[in-house]
Motif scaffolding. Structure first.
Motif, PDB file in Angstrom:
ATOM      1  N   ALA A   7     -21.797  11.909 -27.826  1.00 13.02           N
ATOM      2  CA  ALA A   7     -21.267  13.488 -27.521  1.00 13.02           C
ATOM      3  C   ALA A   7     -22.573  14.278 -27.284  1.00 13.02           C
ATOM      4  CB  ALA A   7     -20.647  13.999 -28.702  1.00 13.02           C
ATOM      5  N   LEU A   8     -22.146  15.092 -26.357  1.00  7.77           N
ATOM      6  CA  LEU A   8     -23.294  16.231 -25.628  1.00  7.77           C
ATOM      7  C   LEU A   8     -22.708  17.475 -25.853  1.00  7.77           C
ATOM      8  CD1 LEU A   8     -25.255  14.772 -22.746  1.00  7.77           C
ATOM      9  CD2 LEU A   8     -24.879  17.053 -22.948  1.00  7.77           C
ATOM     10  N   VAL A   9     -23.559  18.301 -26.066  1.00  8.84           N
ATOM     11  CA  VAL A   9     -23.287  19.794 -26.067  1.00  8.84           C
ATOM     12  C   VAL A   9     -24.122  20.577 -25.209  1.00  8.84           C
ATOM     13  CG1 VAL A   9     -24.544  20.019 -28.332  1.00  8.84           C
ATOM     14  CG2 VAL A   9     -22.707  21.623 -27.353  1.00  8.84           C
ATOM     15  N   SER A  10     -23.422  21.502 -24.396  1.00  5.43           N
ATOM     16  CA  SER A  10     -24.392  22.426 -23.556  1.00  5.43           C
ATOM     17  C   SER A  10     -23.775  23.708 -23.577  1.00  5.43           C
ATOM     18  CB  SER A  10     -24.410  21.676 -21.968  1.00  5.43           C
ATOM     19  OG  SER A  10     -23.856  22.648 -20.964  1.00  5.43           O
ATOM     20  N   LEU A 208     -19.237  27.096 -23.272  1.00  5.33           N
ATOM     21  CA  LEU A 208     -19.903  26.398 -23.980  1.00  5.33           C
ATOM     22  C   LEU A 208     -19.097  25.005 -23.745  1.00  5.33           C
ATOM     23  CD1 LEU A 208     -21.352  25.261 -26.723  1.00  5.33           C
ATOM     24  CD2 LEU A 208     -19.300  26.375 -27.965  1.00  5.33           C
ATOM     25  N   ARG A 209     -19.873  23.850 -23.450  1.00  6.43           N
ATOM     26  CA  ARG A 209     -19.223  22.717 -22.931  1.00  6.43           C
ATOM     27  C   ARG A 209     -19.514  21.649 -23.799  1.00  6.43           C
ATOM     28  NH1 ARG A 209     -20.641  22.866 -16.558  1.00  6.43           N
ATOM     29  NH2 ARG A 209     -18.961  24.406 -15.999  1.00  6.43           N
ATOM     30  N   PHE A 210     -18.835  20.534 -24.189  1.00  2.87           N
ATOM     31  CA  PHE A 210     -18.986  19.447 -24.820  1.00  2.87           C
ATOM     32  C   PHE A 210     -18.477  18.167 -24.149  1.00  2.87           C
ATOM     33  CE2 PHE A 210     -17.653  22.652 -28.012  1.00  2.87           C
ATOM     34  CZ  PHE A 210     -18.668  22.495 -29.099  1.00  2.87           C
ATOM     35  N   TYR A 211     -19.214  17.123 -24.049  1.00  2.00           N
ATOM     36  CA  TYR A 211     -18.874  15.933 -23.299  1.00  2.00           C
ATOM     37  C   TYR A 211     -18.760  14.915 -24.299  1.00  2.00           C
ATOM     38  CZ  TYR A 211     -20.453  18.245 -19.155  1.00  2.00           C
ATOM     39  OH  TYR A 211     -20.709  19.170 -17.940  1.00  2.00           O
ATOM     40  N   LEU A 212     -17.795  14.117 -24.295  1.00  2.00           N
ATOM     41  CA  LEU A 212     -17.513  12.852 -25.069  1.00  2.00           C
ATOM     42  C   LEU A 212     -17.116  11.678 -24.323  1.00  2.00           C
ATOM     43  CD1 LEU A 212     -17.016  11.963 -27.932  1.00  2.00           C
ATOM     44  CD2 LEU A 212     -14.780  12.733 -27.801  1.00  2.00           C
ATOM     45  N   ALA A 213     -18.074  10.815 -24.647  1.00  2.00           N
ATOM     46  CA  ALA A 213     -17.549   9.238 -24.218  1.00  2.00           C
ATOM     47  C   ALA A 213     -16.522   8.654 -24.578  1.00  2.00           C
ATOM     48  CB  ALA A 213     -19.042   8.443 -24.242  1.00  2.00           C
TER      49      ALA A 213
ATOM     50  N   ARG B 345     -21.059   4.532 -24.982  1.00  2.00           N
ATOM     51  CA  ARG B 345     -22.102   5.698 -25.063  1.00  2.00           C
ATOM     52  C   ARG B 345     -22.299   6.392 -23.775  1.00  2.00           C
ATOM     53  NH1 ARG B 345     -25.646   3.394 -29.295  1.00  2.00           N
ATOM     54  NH2 ARG B 345     -27.299   4.732 -28.423  1.00  2.00           N
ATOM     55  N   LEU B 346     -22.922   7.632 -23.988  1.00  2.87           N
ATOM     56  CA  LEU B 346     -22.840   8.524 -22.650  1.00  2.87           C
ATOM     57  C   LEU B 346     -23.968   8.108 -21.883  1.00  2.87           C
ATOM     58  CD1 LEU B 346     -23.157  12.111 -24.481  1.00  2.87           C
ATOM     59  CD2 LEU B 346     -21.405  11.540 -22.898  1.00  2.87           C
TER      60      LEU B 346
END
Lengths: 220, 396
Positions: A7-10, A208-213, B345-346
């Protein structure tokens, strides 16, 4: 990005969100989140917050000014090197974009979490279906496009160019939902074989953005 | 085994090439594991309370199976797909090293016998650990176990590390896992260490990135391999009096082993002496062109299958005396991990942004600062030690 790179947050706070805002040249500040939390806890709800950093800084400076009394508190947080590799996020045209009340999304994630570790999100022209199955049984929540004239923040809006079906880890989604307090609506953007984007819109164009694989079935 | 002191050299010169993390950070990745090395370490390390190898009722050793089974299970539990690579025939050049190891073993066996008669329990254990040899039966049993577990394996034509490296280079697997540092010489882009260690040891997984190693040492791959040969590898003897720092300096100064050899021979001070038989060119050849199966070979098409539960029970419980409950439980976990949708995975979707020249430069500067600092600290410590030693004498 989290340690396991799932996961990634931006978070983007636009210049309009600040007053005054001054930045002479681009600068990256590496801040330890745990430390930042500690210092932010020292602030009171109605305080005015000022963030400052020098050229080639060692610290970031936070000033809290009370709007009611003449109390001024000032903190410096030591900066750190973030040696994690930086992932570039390409601009994506998503196949499905769902806007819904953030409390609704939070409820769905929490409810399904009781049954399973992962949720399948299926968006079709009829609506969007969140389903899961676990040891004790299975469950599903379906939402359809819905307009509420009195309270537009309760609208459910589904924009779709093609049907999408993806599976995600609920553990991460439940964590994303903690941002529900920041915005009354949430936007989910999905395309097949692409990470999910969960976006909370903040005041003055900030977000606020979240990315999830996604979870994927075995390719073999 | 491996390259002498290479890990230390890398730590000193390219600290950013080593990443330390938990095993679960690697989930969703495929990893090629050097099986022969792992089996050896299981035989050494997996022991009962009395320090003896684990055995079944017939007195056959089961340490290797115990290790292979539970450590593989741990790897699979963490979402990693393991793939084992067994050693084939050793290359001829290694015979020197092997002969030496054999001699050491023979010596240790003798010492163990003696210790049994005269020594303490501790000594007996120490020597019995040194006598460990991986036999053909051990290998065959492990292969049988892996087949039953549904975990793929391949037998390398020669060195397992070389085969692991080829698979990693071709992108068939994310990384090669071995304790042997020479895996890097075989051009494996990423090397994982401590992957097959016991959970109880709580050793973090070390990840070595070859490109950052080369950047940190400011060498190309040829020079890096030359450096490793100079440090001392499995194929040729090390040169007396050349330690890690001398080796790095010599390669930096002269650029290649040929030049270094020339320098040593023409050195008016005769500081170093080459061993009589020093076939460094052959050793280099082995690192650059090892005998391996190319990654597009049909044998390198790997499949992870469901475990054969009944087969596992028959083999491990009936023949080897493992606990049935634990084996069935483990087989269930294997099945579950195989079936459930795998978390992606990303990195699979978003590509890392190239570092700008500025960032690279600042990273280099920081590395150098760190190095200078640690050197300074060492010096201060050494001085403090010396002072502490000198004092009592002065006061007495």
């Amino acid at each position: 990005m989290d340690n396991s790179h799932v996961a990634l947050v931006s978070m983007m706070l636009k210049a309009e969100s600040f007053s005054p805002f001054r930045c002479d040249r681009n600068i990256a500040l590496g801040i330890n989140l745990t430390s930042l939390m500690k210092v932010l806890r020292c602030a009171q709800n109605e305080d005015i917050l000022t963030l400052k950093a020098q050229d080639a800084p060692d610290v970031v400076n936070l000033v809290f000014e009370s709007s009611e009394s003449d109390r001024i508190s000032e903190y410096d947080i030591k900066l750190m090197d973030i040696d994690q590799e930086h992932l570039g996020i390409p601009e994506t045209e998503y196949a499905a974009t769902i806007t819904m009340p953030s409390a609704e999304f939070q409820r769905i994630c929490r409810d399904l979490m009781a049954l399973s570790e992962s949720v399948a999100i299926e968006a079709t022209k009829d609506g969007v279906k969140f389903s899961c199955s676990g040891d004790i049984g299975n469950g599903a929540v379906t939402l359809r496009s819905h307009q509420n004239v009195d309270k537009p923040e309760l609208n459910v809006d589904i924009a779709l160019s093609e049907p999408v079906a993806l599976t995600f880890s609920l553990k991460y989604l439940v964590n994303f939902c903690k941002a529900s307090g920041l915005s009354s609506t949430v936007k989910l953007c999905l395309s097949n074989e692409v990470p999910l984007l969960v976006e909370y819109t903040l005041a003055s164009n900030s977000y606020l953005r979240f990315y999830l694989a996604p979870k994927i079935g075995d390719e073999e | 085994m491996g390259i002498k002191q290479l890990a230390q050299v890398i730590k000193d010169h390219a600290p950013d090439a080593i990443k330390v993390g938990e095993i679960k950070n690697h989930f969703g990745r495929k990893v090629a594991i050097d099986a022969s090395m792992s089996i050896y370490s299981f035989l050494v390390a997996v022991r009962g309370n009395d320090g003896q190898q684990l055995m079944n009722e017939e007195g056959e050793t089961t340490s290797h199976l115990m290790g292979m089974f539970y450590r593989t299970l741990r790897i699979v539990d963490n979402g990693i797909k393991p793939l084992y690579v067994f050693d084939g025939a050793p290359p001829k050049l290694k015979s020197g090293e092997l002969a030496k190891r054999f001699a050491r073993k023979a010596e240790a066996t003798e010492a163990a016998e003696e210790a049994k008669e005269t020594g303490t329990a501790e000594e007996v254990e120490k020597f019995s650990r040194r006598t460990v040899r991986v036999t053909r039966e051990h290998n065959d049993e492990c292969k049988r176990l892996l087949t039953l577990m549904g975990v793929p394996f391949i037998v390398a034509p020669t060195e397992a590390e070389a085969q692991c490296a080829v698979l990693a280079r071709a992108g068939k697997v994310y990384a090669a896992a071995s304790e042997d540092m020479d895996t890097l010489c075989f051009d494996s882009p990423i090397l994982l260490r401590h992957l097959t260690f016991s959970e109880q040891k709580k050793e973090p997984i070390q990840e070595f990135f070859l490109d950052r190693v080369l950047a940190g040492l400011a060498m190309d791959r040829h020079q890096f391999v030359d450096l490793c040969i100079l440090l001392g590898c499995d194929y040729v003897d090390p040169i007396p009096k050349i330690g890690p720092s001398t080796a790095v300096n010599l390669i930096r100064e002269h650029g290649s082993l040929e030049k270094v050899v020339e320098f040593i021979q023409n050195d008016p001070k005769h500081r170093y002496t080459l061993p009589d038989d020093w076939p460094y060119k052959d050793a280099r050849e082995l690192f650059f062109d090892p005998e391996v199966r190319p990654a597009d070979h049909p044998e390198c098409d790997f499949k992870w299958n469901a475990p054969d539960v009944e087969g596992l029970v028959k083999f491990l419980v009936t023949e080897k005396g493992f606990s049935e409950d634990r084996v069935r439980n483990a087989a269930q976990r294997l099945n579950k991990n195989l079936k459930t949708a795998q978390q992606a995975r990303l990195e699979g979707f978003f590509k890392p942004v190239q570092k700008t020249d500025d960032e690279v430069a600042s990273l280099k500067r920081k590395n150098e600062e760190k190095r200078a600092e640690s050197k300074k600290k060492q010096r201060v410590e050494a001085k403090a030690k010396k002072d502490a030693k000198a004092k009592p004498r002065g006061t007495a």
